[in-house]
Design a protein around this motif. Structure first.
Motif, PDB file in Angstrom:
ATOM      1  N   ASP A  22      49.518  68.795  66.321  1.00  0.00           N
ATOM      2  CA  ASP A  22      49.693  68.374  64.927  1.00  0.00           C
ATOM      3  C   ASP A  22      49.526  66.868  64.831  1.00  0.00           C
ATOM      4  O   ASP A  22      50.464  66.125  65.004  1.00  0.00           O
ATOM      5  CB  ASP A  22      51.069  68.797  64.422  1.00  0.00           C
ATOM      6  N   THR A  23      48.325  66.466  64.561  1.00  0.00           N
ATOM      7  CA  THR A  23      48.041  65.030  64.494  1.00  0.00           C
ATOM      8  C   THR A  23      48.703  64.427  63.266  1.00  0.00           C
ATOM      9  O   THR A  23      48.841  65.073  62.237  1.00  0.00           O
ATOM     10  CB  THR A  23      46.538  64.759  64.382  1.00  0.00           C
ATOM     11  N   SER A  60      50.320  70.515  58.721  1.00  0.00           N
ATOM     12  CA  SER A  60      51.660  70.811  59.229  1.00  0.00           C
ATOM     13  C   SER A  60      52.217  72.076  58.586  1.00  0.00           C
ATOM     14  O   SER A  60      52.837  72.900  59.258  1.00  0.00           O
ATOM     15  CB  SER A  60      52.605  69.640  58.984  1.00  0.00           C
ATOM     16  N   THR A  90      53.962  63.893  58.714  1.00  0.00           N
ATOM     17  CA  THR A  90      54.132  63.864  60.160  1.00  0.00           C
ATOM     18  C   THR A  90      54.209  62.413  60.623  1.00  0.00           C
ATOM     19  O   THR A  90      53.307  61.646  60.364  1.00  0.00           O
ATOM     20  CB  THR A  90      52.930  64.552  60.834  1.00  0.00           C
TER      21      THR A  90
HETATM   22 MG   LIG Z   1      51.250  66.649  59.042  1.00  0.00          MG
END
Ligand SMILES: [Mg+2]
Ligand SMILES: Nc1nc2c(ncn2[C@@H]2O[C@H](COP(=O)(O)OP(=O)(O)O)[C@@H](O)[C@H]2O)c(=O)[nH]1
Ligand SMILES: [Zn+2]
Ligand SMILES: [Zn+2]
Length: 402
Positions: A206-207, A113, A170
């Protein structure tokens, strides 16, 4: 007809039979169409906002490609193209020619990220555009309906560059997934005195990386499978010998998966999604980028060639790239990472190592803060520039900087 990967849903689509999206204008006798949630788009890309309807091209398209169509419902004219599968609007010229897609892969806690935020910010700034005379855009800069990815980026940039805070993990997407950030890079190519333009699409998904250790989901598999080139981001802190040298605080260790396991997961995903048998090597080029390398500046010493920021020329410097590859390979060997090198050689035809740091200096890991001078990205664009300079993409010139 040219099959290209849709940068939003990763399905292979026929570039000559794209759909159209209504502009909602109607004509003298009809009110324009209204926006509503598109189920296919929501299911395939995670995009939940109401959008104008899409429709297939007229039949005559099969004989002669058309640039404009009239909406079957409101009769309004439109030239906006869309993916036949997920109905996401596509950039003008998409599918006209080979439109390769570049993707990113990495394990949880690797710095994806952070890296993506920094790279996306560079891609939107003027300096790469000027340096390469290229036309680089984030999709959504000129089309509506991409507010969520723009907001994601704006929030991350604000957080890291202004507030000097690192990102929260995330969150796992609850309802489907978040849309990828998609960039279009259009470069000039001069060969034998002729100038042509080549375009590549960068799709960064963005997993959340929650499914570490498994082949996470059909979407991820499709994403990896659709890519024509990959940036594999690796966490050097997960190499035991490297970690030992650094004396890092416990809070710096964010990954849970051994580096080798991440590499192997990518290999298995690529083999599964592209049907590459065990005896063949994978032909997709992979930029193997070690993230967080600021942690090694002191260990290596400032005189080490890897710790010197190269000059920025309007080309990808092939000689420097090779030297960097060799230097990282030597480090990897010293850190008992020889199995990674061996695995890559056995499984990939084309790969190269990169030494990058999104932050440019070690953060305050305990408090999740960017230190002192703020974010100063170090060599983050090189993996991408290398991929784009490969002959099969031909978007960035390759040569030797003076
Ligand atoms: Mg991330
Ligand atoms: N030293 C250093 N640490 C980094 C860098 N980028 C990320 N990190 C560390 O890695 C952690 C996880 O980063 P993040 O991007 O959230 O990882 P993700 O799970 O792959 O998305 C951050 O909180 C930082 O501690 C970098 O450039 N340098
Ligand atoms: Zn699509
Ligand atoms: Zn309409």
């Amino acid at each position: 007809m040219a099959k290209v990967a849709c940068p939003y849903c990763y399905q292979r689509i026929d570039g000559a039979a794209l759909w159209f999206q209504c502009l909602g204008r109607g004509d003298a006798d009809h009110d324009g169409c209204r926006k509503r949630v598109d189920d296919a788009r929501r299911r395939m890309t995670g995009f939940k906002e109401p959008v104008l309807p899409t429709f297939p091209p007229p039949r005559s398209q099969r004989v002669r490609p058309v640039r404009l169509a009239w909406c079957p419902d409101c009769r309004g004219r439109t030239g906006v193209r869309a993916c036949p599968e997920c109905h996401t609007p596509l950039p003008p010229n998409f599918g006209d020619s080979f439109s390769p897609m570049i993707a990113m892969f990495g394990g949880k806690g690797t710095g994806k990220s952070v890296y993506l935020t920094v790279l996306a910010k560079e891609l939107r700034s003027a300096h790469l555009r000027r340096r390469f005379g290229a036309d680089i855009r984030m999709t959504g800069d000129r089309q509506g309906g991409f507010e969520s990815s723009r907001e994601w980026l704006a929030e991350n940039v604000e957080r890291m560059f202004t507030e000097h805070k690192l990102l929260e993990a995330t969150p796992q997407s609850v309802d489907g997934r978040r849309e990828p950030l998609v960039f279009e890079w259009r470069g000039e190519r001069r060969r034998w005195g002729r100038t042509s333009y080549r375009t590549s699409y960068l799709s960064f998904h963005d997993t959340a990386g929650e499914d570490v250790g498994t082949l996470s989901g059909a979407q991820d598999l499709a994403y990896i499978g659709a890519a024509d080139g990959l940036i594999l981001l690796l966490d050097p802190f997960m190499l035991p010998d490297a970690r030992e040298r650094l004396r890092l605080p416990a809070s710096a260790i964010r990954s849970t998966e051994e580096t080798m396991a991440v590499v192997d997961r990518l290999t298995q995903s690529l083999r599964a999604s592209n049907g590459v048998g065990g005896s063949d090597r994978i032909s997709k080029p992979v930029a193997v980028a070690f993230a967080k390398m600021d942690a090694f500046f002191d260990v290596l010493g400032r005189d080490h060639p890897l710790c010197q920021e190269p000059r920025r020329a309007p080309l990808y410097d092939e000689r420097l790239g090779r030297a960097t590859h060799e230097q990282v390979a030597a480090l990897l060997d010293k850190w008992q990472g020889g199995d990674i090198e061996q695995h890559l050689r056995q499984n990939y035809r084309t790969f190269r190592y990169f030494f990058v740091s999104a932050l440019g200096a070690p953060p305050d890991y305990d408090n999740a803060l960017v230190e002192g001078g703020g974010v100063s990205p170090y060599r983050v664009d090189e993996p991408l520039l290398w991929l784009l300079s490969l002959r099969r993409f031909g978007v960035v010139p390759c040569g030797r900087a003076e």
